[in-house]
Design a protein around this motif. Structure first.
Motif, short mmCIF file in Angstrom:
data_model
loop_
_atom_site.label_atom_id
_atom_site.label_comp_id
_atom_site.label_asym_id
_atom_site.label_seq_id
_atom_site.Cartn_x
_atom_site.Cartn_y
_atom_site.Cartn_z
N SER A 116 1.16 -1.19 0.11
CA SER A 116 -0.05 0.00 -0.01
C SER A 116 0.88 1.23 0.02
O SER A 116 1.83 1.43 0.95
N GLY A 117 0.61 2.28 -0.95
CA GLY A 117 0.98 3.55 -1.07
C GLY A 117 2.38 3.55 -1.53
O GLY A 117 3.15 4.50 -1.71
N LYS A 118 3.16 2.22 -2.04
CA LYS A 118 4.54 2.14 -2.50
C LYS A 118 4.69 2.30 -3.75
O LYS A 118 3.79 1.79 -4.63
N THR A 119 5.75 2.95 -4.54
CA THR A 119 6.03 2.75 -5.99
C THR A 119 6.58 1.64 -6.13
O THR A 119 7.41 1.08 -5.60
N LEU A 120 5.98 0.83 -7.17
CA LEU A 120 6.62 -0.26 -7.70
C LEU A 120 7.44 -0.38 -8.95
O LEU A 120 7.07 0.49 -9.78
N VAL A 121 8.46 -1.00 -8.79
CA VAL A 121 9.48 -0.88 -9.96
C VAL A 121 9.71 -2.34 -10.30
O VAL A 121 10.16 -3.20 -9.51
N SER A 122 9.26 -2.60 -11.71
CA SER A 122 9.06 -3.83 -12.21
C SER A 122 9.20 -3.94 -13.60
O SER A 122 8.97 -2.99 -14.08
N PRO A 123 9.50 -5.11 -14.16
CA PRO A 123 9.44 -5.31 -15.72
C PRO A 123 7.85 -4.81 -16.21
O PRO A 123 6.95 -5.28 -15.55
N SER A 124 7.85 -3.76 -17.36
CA SER A 124 6.61 -3.55 -17.44
C SER A 124 5.79 -4.58 -18.38
O SER A 124 6.28 -5.74 -18.72
N GLY A 125 4.39 -4.43 -18.33
CA GLY A 125 3.51 -5.67 -19.13
C GLY A 125 3.24 -6.74 -18.24
O GLY A 125 2.55 -7.76 -18.60
N GLY A 126 3.48 -6.86 -16.68
CA GLY A 126 3.06 -7.93 -16.19
C GLY A 126 2.10 -7.85 -15.22
O GLY A 126 1.59 -6.53 -15.19
N LYS A 127 1.91 -8.76 -14.37
CA LYS A 127 1.10 -8.55 -13.13
C LYS A 127 1.34 -7.74 -12.34
O LYS A 127 0.37 -6.85 -11.50
#
Length: 199
Positions: A116-127
């Motif tokens: 909650s409330g966090k910026t997520l950094v991950s490969p784009s286009g996924g879950k």
């Protein structure tokens, strides 16, 4: 520093005062889970207000519910590529975390309060990106962020050699670890807390 090592899952706890380190929770500032650990147990470090950093190994496959809920984690948390699940409320109330790097773009995040409330950094286009859009989290595509390396730990080996005038004997022993052992740099009265890791 709390170091958890061994092979397998760290125990799921029903509540914080069930954990073997509950009495010393305020003394935990850094946690290192070594290679071989596959999950962070439920409520493992819940309300560890002094906890500021955690190293998660490449072998980690799950962060269970409320694992770090209400802890003092801050800055960026980096979740390795083998992690398939982040449990409900895993990072709820960790106001010091600015972003969570989730290297597996298809990691399953359970519940709307897990990150909650966090910026997520991950490969784009996924879950993970879909989760961020659905739950109003910030999202940034994973670029060339370096993969963290396990912090080095100091270990001491003591060798005792018995020599008689006639011969010297050297013995080598191989030990298989089937449990995770929690240690600290400041043990009280030389005691370790052991957590059984199921095989």
């Amino acid at each position: 520093t709390r170091t958890i090592y061994g092979n397998g899952n760290v125990t799921d706890w029903q509540k914080v005062n069930d954990t073997p380190w509950y009495e010393r929770m305020s003394e935990i500032h850094n946690v290192v889970l070594e290679e071989g650990i596959t999950s962070v147990g439920r409520a493992c470090f819940i309300n560890a207000k002094g906890l500021t950093s955690v190293y998660l190994p490449s072998t980690l496959t799950a962060i269970n519910a409320s694992a770090f809920e209400g802890s003092g984690l801050s800055g960026t948390v980096d979740i390795p590529a083998n992690t398939a699940t982040i449990g409900d409320k895993a990072f709820l109330g960790c106001g010091g975390i600015s972003e969570i790097i989730i290297r597996n773009g298809n990691c399953r995040i359970v519940g709307q309060e897990a990150v909650s409330g966090k910026t997520l950094v991950s490969p784009s286009g996924g879950k993970v990106e879909a989760y961020a859009q659905e739950h109003g989290n910030g999202f940034r595509a994973l670029g060339n962020e370096p993969v963290p390396t396990q912090p080095t730990t100091q270990s001491t080996t003591t060798t005792v050699t018995e020599t008689t005038p006639q011969q010297t004997t050297t013995t080598t022993a191989k030990i298989s670890v089937n449990r995770a052992v929690v240690t600290t740099q400041k043990p009280s009265a030389g005691q370790n807390v052991e957590i059984v890791v199921p095989q």
